[in-house]
Design a protein around this motif. Structure first.
Motif, short mmCIF file in Angstrom:
data_model
loop_
_atom_site.label_atom_id
_atom_site.label_comp_id
_atom_site.label_asym_id
_atom_site.label_seq_id
_atom_site.Cartn_x
_atom_site.Cartn_y
_atom_site.Cartn_z
N GLU A 140 -11.84 3.35 -43.94
CA GLU A 140 -10.75 3.59 -43.01
C GLU A 140 -9.85 4.74 -43.43
O GLU A 140 -9.27 5.42 -42.57
CB GLU A 140 -9.90 2.31 -42.87
CG GLU A 140 -10.65 1.13 -42.25
CD GLU A 140 -9.76 -0.09 -42.10
OE1 GLU A 140 -8.60 -0.03 -42.54
OE2 GLU A 140 -10.23 -1.10 -41.55
N THR A 141 -9.73 4.97 -44.75
CA THR A 141 -8.73 5.94 -45.22
C THR A 141 -9.30 7.19 -45.89
O THR A 141 -8.61 8.21 -45.97
CB THR A 141 -7.77 5.26 -46.22
OG1 THR A 141 -8.54 4.79 -47.36
CG2 THR A 141 -7.07 4.08 -45.58
N ASP A 142 -10.53 7.12 -46.41
CA ASP A 142 -11.08 8.23 -47.20
C ASP A 142 -12.55 8.48 -46.86
O ASP A 142 -13.39 8.66 -47.74
CB ASP A 142 -10.96 7.92 -48.70
CG ASP A 142 -9.53 7.71 -49.15
OD1 ASP A 142 -8.93 8.66 -49.68
OD2 ASP A 142 -8.99 6.60 -48.96
N LEU A 143 -12.85 8.51 -45.57
CA LEU A 143 -14.25 8.58 -45.14
C LEU A 143 -14.94 9.85 -45.62
O LEU A 143 -16.08 9.81 -46.12
CB LEU A 143 -14.33 8.49 -43.61
CG LEU A 143 -15.73 8.56 -43.01
CD1 LEU A 143 -16.63 7.49 -43.59
CD2 LEU A 143 -15.65 8.44 -41.48
N ASP A 144 -14.30 11.00 -45.51
CA ASP A 144 -14.94 12.25 -45.94
C ASP A 144 -15.25 12.22 -47.43
O ASP A 144 -16.29 12.73 -47.86
CB ASP A 144 -14.05 13.45 -45.61
CG ASP A 144 -13.99 13.73 -44.12
OD1 ASP A 144 -14.91 13.29 -43.40
OD2 ASP A 144 -13.03 14.39 -43.66
N ALA A 145 -14.36 11.63 -48.22
CA ALA A 145 -14.61 11.53 -49.66
C ALA A 145 -15.81 10.64 -49.93
O ALA A 145 -16.65 10.96 -50.79
CB ALA A 145 -13.37 10.99 -50.37
N LEU A 146 -15.94 9.53 -49.23
CA LEU A 146 -17.10 8.66 -49.40
C LEU A 146 -18.39 9.40 -49.09
O LEU A 146 -19.40 9.26 -49.79
CB LEU A 146 -16.98 7.43 -48.50
CG LEU A 146 -15.93 6.37 -48.86
CD1 LEU A 146 -15.92 5.28 -47.80
CD2 LEU A 146 -16.21 5.77 -50.23
#
Length: 363
Positions: free
Chosen positions: A154-160
């Protein structure tokens, strides 16, 4: 026999002690959390004043989510075998991000893999996205518990999405969460294992190299190079679970085409009003409800029913709605008799649900 030293459970302190143990220059150690209550449990289980058993590099204390914490003896060979097998499965060594506590096996093994790869781990401070952006390794890995994955989706999708692989362990990964991660383009790999197996030893249902799986009347047995040496000062308990090289887990499962599916713990089938109820099945059904964010189902001793099925739910639906929803897919007699709504499920530092705390609130 050697002696055991206690080290602070901070990433830097654990990494330093672990590096020395792995290269043969250090002495066996037990990492101690900063939390006083957790530290007391570790010190009791680790028993640093008592002679240390052979074949031990690190003593880790189980989280005690469903019983008494135990000191688990892990050898240098087991730690390294687990780290190497993980890299082999994921596609080679890489740089690791540590978003977990290093005094539990999941966090400790992130550090072991980093030592084996010869690359500095990145320690999560506050921002997952910033930590991921600071990584310089050609291959980028991390490991986390399902609750963290759900939050970061929900908060850090691009990082994942920037990671080559994210190992998910510490608790069962709900099917809806797996589907969300896959649909978002996140390479999340569910892992099965525990402190006694040197962290995850089965990835996406397939044992890592050096690990064998068998079933004994549905109970999962594990054999391999990553297994622990025994329980600290508990030879009788060690003998109960380590037999002929096989570790008898408390989990049930089945094998399909060589792939393992974990279906719950041995004690996850309870008798309520004379009916056998499979708690993980009820829990899985609740998690399919569109307005249920999280849930766990437990059996509570009850004078009338023998065991009362209680659902602890994060979400809006009430008891009657959830009972009807369960009964649409499962026997009506499996529907939870009580539903406790919470803002969040209590968690241990290991990322597991604090079942004892939940049970204390309803007994």
């Amino acid at each position: 026999m050697s002696t055991l030293r206690l080290v602070p459970g901070t990433p830097d302190a654990v990494l330093s002690a672990l590096t020395a143990v792995l290269d043969g220059s250090g002495t066996p150690f037990a990492p101690v959390p900063t939390d006083q209550a957790a530290a007391a449990r570790v010190k009791q289980a680790a028993a640093p004043d008592q002679p240390l058993e052979d074949d031990c590099a690190v003593v880790l204390t189980t989280s005690g989510s469903s019983g008494e914490p135990k000191g688990v003896l892990l050898s240098r060979e087991a730690l390294l075998a687990s780290a190497k097998a993980t890299h082999d499965r994921l596609g080679g060594p890489g740089q690791w991000l540590l978003p977990m506590k290093p005094y539990y096996v999941g966090g400790l093994q992130i550090l072991t893999r980093s030592v084996l790869a010869g690359l500095e781990p990145v320690i999560l401070q506050e921002s997952f996205t910033e930590a991921a952006a600071s990584m310089t390794g050609v291959r980028r890995y991390t490991a986390m518990v399902p609750t963290q994955l759900a939050r970061y989706l929900e908060t850090d999708l691009d990082a994942l999405r920037s990671f080559d692989a994210i190992v998910i362990g510490g608790a069962a990964t709900p099917a809806p969460l797996k589907e969300r991660a896959a649909a978002a383009g996140v390479t999340a790999i569910p892992a099965y294992g525990m402190t006694e197996t040197g962290s995850g030893c089965v990835y996406a249902g397939e044992p890592l190299d050096g690990t064998s799986i068998a079933l004994d009347d549905g109970r999962i047995l594990i054999k391999g190079t990553t297994l622990f040496s025994g329980y600290r000062l508990r030879p009788e308990l060690t003998a109960e679970v380590l037999q002929d090289g096989w570790f008898r887990t408390q989990d049930r499962g089945h094998l399909t085409g060589g792939r393992l599916e974990v279906v719950g713990r041995v004690d996850d089938v309870v008798i309520s009003g004379g009916v056998n109820v499979t708690l993980p099945s009820v829990q899985s059904r609740l998690l399919e409800h569109p307005r249920v964010k999280d849930a766990v189902v437990l059996g509570v001793p009850d004078e009338e029913w023998g065991t009362r099925v209680v659902a602890f739910v994060v979400g809006e639906p009430g008891r009657d709605e959830l009972r009807d929803f369960v009964a649409e897919a499962l026997p009506r007699t499996w529907a939870p008799r009580d539903v406790v709504r919470l803002d969040a499920l209590p968690m241990l530092a290991s990322g597991k649900i604090d079942r004892q705390r939940l049970l204390e609130g309803v007994r």
